[in-house]
Write a protein that holds these residues in place. Structure first.
Motif, PDB file in Angstrom:
ATOM      1  N   GLN A   7       0.822  -1.209   0.000  1.00  0.00           N
ATOM      2  CA  GLN A   7       0.000   0.000   0.000  1.00  0.00           C
ATOM      3  C   GLN A   7       0.860   1.264   0.000  1.00  0.00           C
ATOM      4  OE1 GLN A   7      -2.499  -0.663   3.418  1.00  0.00           O
ATOM      5  NE2 GLN A   7      -4.088  -1.643   2.196  1.00  0.00           N
ATOM      6  N   LEU A   8       2.043   1.167   0.594  1.00  0.00           N
ATOM      7  CA  LEU A   8       2.952   2.309   0.635  1.00  0.00           C
ATOM      8  C   LEU A   8       3.901   2.340  -0.557  1.00  0.00           C
ATOM      9  CD1 LEU A   8       3.862   2.213   4.427  1.00  0.00           C
ATOM     10  CD2 LEU A   8       2.318   3.811   3.284  1.00  0.00           C
ATOM     11  N   GLY A   9       3.808   1.321  -1.392  1.00  0.00           N
ATOM     12  CA  GLY A   9       4.674   1.247  -2.557  1.00  0.00           C
ATOM     13  C   GLY A   9       6.116   0.926  -2.202  1.00  0.00           C
ATOM     14  N   LEU A  10       6.302   0.145  -1.132  1.00  0.00           N
ATOM     15  CA  LEU A  10       7.632  -0.212  -0.668  1.00  0.00           C
ATOM     16  C   LEU A  10       7.913  -1.692  -0.884  1.00  0.00           C
ATOM     17  CD1 LEU A  10       7.511   1.571   2.807  1.00  0.00           C
ATOM     18  CD2 LEU A  10       8.634   2.414   0.744  1.00  0.00           C
ATOM     19  N   ASP A  11       9.181  -2.029  -0.910  1.00  0.00           N
ATOM     20  CA  ASP A  11       9.592  -3.426  -0.932  1.00  0.00           C
ATOM     21  C   ASP A  11       9.290  -3.994   0.457  1.00  0.00           C
ATOM     22  OD1 ASP A  11      10.867  -5.875  -0.944  1.00  0.00           O
ATOM     23  OD2 ASP A  11      12.792  -5.091  -1.619  1.00  0.00           O
ATOM     24  N   PRO A  12       8.594  -5.126   0.577  1.00  0.00           N
ATOM     25  CA  PRO A  12       8.260  -5.696   1.890  1.00  0.00           C
ATOM     26  C   PRO A  12       9.477  -5.924   2.789  1.00  0.00           C
ATOM     27  CG  PRO A  12       7.008  -6.806   0.183  1.00  0.00           C
ATOM     28  CD  PRO A  12       7.982  -5.893  -0.509  1.00  0.00           C
ATOM     29  N   GLN A  13      10.643  -6.118   2.211  1.00  0.00           N
ATOM     30  CA  GLN A  13      11.853  -6.319   3.014  1.00  0.00           C
ATOM     31  C   GLN A  13      12.195  -5.084   3.856  1.00  0.00           C
ATOM     32  OE1 GLN A  13      13.551  -9.173   3.386  1.00  0.00           O
ATOM     33  NE2 GLN A  13      11.985 -10.144   2.134  1.00  0.00           N
ATOM     34  N   VAL A  14      11.759  -3.926   3.402  1.00  0.00           N
ATOM     35  CA  VAL A  14      12.041  -2.681   4.125  1.00  0.00           C
ATOM     36  C   VAL A  14      11.400  -2.713   5.514  1.00  0.00           C
ATOM     37  CG1 VAL A  14      11.660  -0.173   4.120  1.00  0.00           C
ATOM     38  CG2 VAL A  14      12.264  -1.343   2.008  1.00  0.00           C
ATOM     39  N   LEU A  15      10.242  -3.325   5.613  1.00  0.00           N
ATOM     40  CA  LEU A  15       9.509  -3.361   6.881  1.00  0.00           C
ATOM     41  C   LEU A  15       9.693  -4.673   7.642  1.00  0.00           C
ATOM     42  CD1 LEU A  15       6.156  -1.723   5.739  1.00  0.00           C
ATOM     43  CD2 LEU A  15       8.097  -0.635   6.852  1.00  0.00           C
ATOM     44  N   GLN A  16      10.642  -5.475   7.240  1.00  0.00           N
ATOM     45  CA  GLN A  16      10.835  -6.792   7.828  1.00  0.00           C
ATOM     46  C   GLN A  16      11.061  -6.733   9.343  1.00  0.00           C
ATOM     47  OE1 GLN A  16      14.111  -8.948   6.208  1.00  0.00           O
ATOM     48  NE2 GLN A  16      13.511 -10.863   7.160  1.00  0.00           N
ATOM     49  N   GLY A  17      11.784  -5.757   9.827  1.00  0.00           N
ATOM     50  CA  GLY A  17      12.090  -5.665  11.251  1.00  0.00           C
ATOM     51  C   GLY A  17      11.060  -4.920  12.070  1.00  0.00           C
ATOM     52  N   TYR A  18       9.975  -4.480  11.424  1.00  0.00           N
ATOM     53  CA  TYR A  18       8.957  -3.709  12.142  1.00  0.00           C
ATOM     54  C   TYR A  18       8.368  -4.543  13.281  1.00  0.00           C
ATOM     55  CZ  TYR A  18       4.703  -1.198  13.265  1.00  0.00           C
ATOM     56  OH  TYR A  18       3.718  -0.530  13.933  1.00  0.00           O
ATOM     57  N   GLY A  19       8.244  -3.948  14.429  1.00  0.00           N
ATOM     58  CA  GLY A  19       7.608  -4.611  15.558  1.00  0.00           C
ATOM     59  C   GLY A  19       8.542  -5.454  16.404  1.00  0.00           C
ATOM     60  N   ARG A  20       9.820  -5.426  16.141  1.00  0.00           N
ATOM     61  CA  ARG A  20      10.747  -6.221  16.965  1.00  0.00           C
ATOM     62  C   ARG A  20      10.842  -5.675  18.377  1.00  0.00           C
ATOM     63  NH1 ARG A  20      15.609  -7.823  12.862  1.00  0.00           N
ATOM     64  NH2 ARG A  20      14.339  -9.248  11.636  1.00  0.00           N
ATOM     65  N   ARG A  21      10.770  -4.362  18.504  1.00  0.00           N
ATOM     66  CA  ARG A  21      10.751  -3.768  19.838  1.00  0.00           C
ATOM     67  C   ARG A  21       9.379  -4.044  20.440  1.00  0.00           C
ATOM     68  NH1 ARG A  21       9.627   1.123  22.550  1.00  0.00           N
ATOM     69  NH2 ARG A  21       8.517   1.914  20.736  1.00  0.00           N
ATOM     70  N   ALA A  22       9.321  -4.415  21.668  1.00  0.00           N
ATOM     71  CA  ALA A  22       8.076  -4.866  22.304  1.00  0.00           C
ATOM     72  C   ALA A  22       6.912  -3.894  22.161  1.00  0.00           C
ATOM     73  CB  ALA A  22       8.333  -5.154  23.777  1.00  0.00           C
ATOM     74  N   HIS A  23       7.161  -2.611  22.249  1.00  0.00           N
ATOM     75  CA  HIS A  23       6.052  -1.648  22.264  1.00  0.00           C
ATOM     76  C   HIS A  23       5.876  -0.884  20.951  1.00  0.00           C
ATOM     77  CE1 HIS A  23       5.195  -2.269  26.477  1.00  0.00           C
ATOM     78  NE2 HIS A  23       6.493  -2.286  26.690  1.00  0.00           N
TER      79      HIS A  23
END
Length: 62
Positions: A7-23
């Motif tokens: 939806q953002l027109g990004l490569d999914p690998q860019v957001l691969q680490g999203y959410g690793r931090r607990a909060h």
């Protein structure tokens, strides 16, 4: 996250680490809710309402 990346027109690998931090997700949801004017569950309670007891997994009998 693949759908969000698309939806953002990004490569999914860019957001691969999203959410690793607990909060991270919780913080971002709170920011989005504030921006959209959503009320939190606690904000919807009146001044006299009491917190509900924790669920025990058992249902009350009618």
């Amino acid at each position: 996250m693949t759908r969000v990346a698309e939806q953002l027109g990004l490569d999914p690998q860019v957001l691969q680490g999203y959410g690793r931090r607990a909060h991270t997700r919780t913080d971002h949801l709170a920011l989005a809710a504030k921006y959209l004017g959503w009320k939190t569950r606690s904000a919807c309670r009146g001044p006299r309402s009491r917190p509900r007891p924790a669920a025990t997994g058992r249902r009350r009998r009618p």
